[in-house]
Design a protein around this motif. Structure first.
Motif, PDB file in Angstrom:
ATOM      1  N   ILE A  12       0.881  -1.163   0.000  1.00  0.00           N
ATOM      2  CA  ILE A  12       0.000   0.000   0.000  1.00  0.00           C
ATOM      3  C   ILE A  12       0.923   1.218   0.000  1.00  0.00           C
ATOM      4  O   ILE A  12       1.902   1.266   0.745  1.00  0.00           O
ATOM      5  CB  ILE A  12      -0.983   0.009   1.185  1.00  0.00           C
ATOM      6  N   VAL A  36      -1.655  -1.083  -4.038  1.00  0.00           N
ATOM      7  CA  VAL A  36      -2.852  -0.282  -3.810  1.00  0.00           C
ATOM      8  C   VAL A  36      -2.366   1.107  -3.394  1.00  0.00           C
ATOM      9  O   VAL A  36      -1.801   1.281  -2.318  1.00  0.00           O
ATOM     10  CB  VAL A  36      -3.751  -0.895  -2.719  1.00  0.00           C
ATOM     11  N   THR A  56      -1.468  -2.018 -10.527  1.00  0.00           N
ATOM     12  CA  THR A  56      -1.662  -0.861  -9.641  1.00  0.00           C
ATOM     13  C   THR A  56      -3.138  -0.509  -9.565  1.00  0.00           C
ATOM     14  O   THR A  56      -3.819  -0.388 -10.592  1.00  0.00           O
ATOM     15  CB  THR A  56      -0.876   0.363 -10.147  1.00  0.00           C
ATOM     16  N   ILE A  57      -3.629  -0.363  -8.342  1.00  0.00           N
ATOM     17  CA  ILE A  57      -5.021  -0.003  -8.099  1.00  0.00           C
ATOM     18  C   ILE A  57      -5.043   1.302  -7.323  1.00  0.00           C
ATOM     19  O   ILE A  57      -4.439   1.409  -6.254  1.00  0.00           O
ATOM     20  CB  ILE A  57      -5.759  -1.100  -7.306  1.00  0.00           C
ATOM     21  N   ARG A  59      -6.902   3.825  -4.956  1.00  0.00           N
ATOM     22  CA  ARG A  59      -8.004   3.743  -3.987  1.00  0.00           C
ATOM     23  C   ARG A  59      -7.811   4.784  -2.891  1.00  0.00           C
ATOM     24  O   ARG A  59      -6.731   4.887  -2.320  1.00  0.00           O
ATOM     25  CB  ARG A  59      -8.061   2.337  -3.367  1.00  0.00           C
ATOM     26  N   GLN A  67      -7.094  -0.355   4.232  1.00  0.00           N
ATOM     27  CA  GLN A  67      -6.343  -0.430   2.976  1.00  0.00           C
ATOM     28  C   GLN A  67      -5.649  -1.786   2.830  1.00  0.00           C
ATOM     29  O   GLN A  67      -5.594  -2.363   1.748  1.00  0.00           O
ATOM     30  CB  GLN A  67      -5.330   0.716   2.916  1.00  0.00           C
ATOM     31  N   ALA A  71      -6.228  -4.713  -0.009  1.00  0.00           N
ATOM     32  CA  ALA A  71      -5.112  -5.261  -0.786  1.00  0.00           C
ATOM     33  C   ALA A  71      -5.086  -6.784  -0.707  1.00  0.00           C
ATOM     34  O   ALA A  71      -4.831  -7.465  -1.709  1.00  0.00           O
ATOM     35  CB  ALA A  71      -3.792  -4.672  -0.284  1.00  0.00           C
ATOM     36  N   GLN A  74      -7.072  -8.627  -3.177  1.00  0.00           N
ATOM     37  CA  GLN A  74      -6.622  -8.573  -4.573  1.00  0.00           C
ATOM     38  C   GLN A  74      -5.608  -9.679  -4.891  1.00  0.00           C
ATOM     39  O   GLN A  74      -5.309  -9.921  -6.061  1.00  0.00           O
ATOM     40  CB  GLN A  74      -5.973  -7.211  -4.877  1.00  0.00           C
TER      41      GLN A  74
END
Length: 256
Positions: A12, A36, A56-57, A59, A67, A71, A74
């Protein structure tokens, strides 16, 4: 060593341009890398886009536990390596991780000891000498506790273990960087305390910061880390003061 059991590496991030390239290269042995990102503005997202092996996300950040749990969802593989952008695995630790996941084990989660660096100087004391954190675990055996929104703690369904080799933690680039981190963590901790109905008093503003400094600088030998040790211990104490300052603001605003 060949890795036959697949590993998902998770991060993250927020504004980690100084670390992101190095950490992605450091964990390139993983079978997938998922980042993330809390909508960085310093070029982190642009740098991540250069890596074809990274998903890559973007958010919005709510808190660390939230968070991290997002993650975790995912990850495609059973074994998860959770790493922060300012952490690095040594070659020995990488080999140990691969060996661990490729051998039968009833351990659900492994902790790693971190060696701290402040402006590239190794910090041996100042309260950091016993730091361990969960970094390798089976995805379906771990969930971060939702109401622990800072210094987040995973809830482990099963046995815990500790890996033999250490991780490097380049957590503070400068005193200003550490101060900003302390303020961010303190604000989140204040919110956590506010939700529990806590109210600060003179004890919290005076004794708690003083106690934090004395414990880390004297009893945990921060003075042996020289000038850096004093800065770290002072700013850790400042973080405690800032926590209760923010908690007071939250309580005062609720009265309006």
């Amino acid at each position: 060593m060949k890795n036959s059991t697949k590993i998902s590496a998770l991060l993250i991030t927020y504004n980690e341009i100084n670390h992101i390239e190095a950490v992605i290269k450091n964990i390139s042995f993983a079978d997938e890398i998922v980042v993330v990102d809390s909508i960085s503005t310093d070029g982190t997202l642009e740098k991540l886009a250069e890596f074809k092996n990274v998903t890559t996300i973007k958010r919005k950040f709510k808190n660390f536990a939230d968070q991290r749990n997002f993650a975790l969802k995912q990850a495609s593989h059973d074994w998860v390596l959770f790493i922060d952008a300012d952490e690095r695995l040594t070659d020995k630790l990488k080999t140990e991780i691969i060996t661990t996941v490729n051998n039968p084990t009833d351990v659900a989660a492994f902790m790693v000891k971190r060696l701290y660096y402040f402006k590239k100087k190794r910090i041996r004391f100042s309260g950091f000498q016993t730091d361990t954190t969960y970094r390798l675990f089976k995805k379906n055996k771990v969930k971060y506790i939702e109401d622990k929104i800072v210094h987040e703690m995973p809830e482990i369904d099963g046995k815990s273990g500790i890996l033999k080799h250490n991780m490097l933690h380049y957590c503070f680039d400068s005193a200003a960087h550490y101060k900003a981190k302390m303020e961010h963590y303190a604000s989140l901790k204040a919110l956590e305390l506010y939700k529990k109905g806590k109210k600060p008093n003179a004890f919290h503003f005076i004794f708690r910061p003083f106690y934090k400094f004395v414990v880390n600088y004297v009893f945990r030998l921060g003075f042996l880390d020289g000038k850096a040790g004093f800065q770290i211990c002072y700013l850790s104490a400042y973080g405690v003061y800032y926590r209760y300052k923010e908690l007071k603001k939250l309580n005062d605003s609720s009265k309006i």
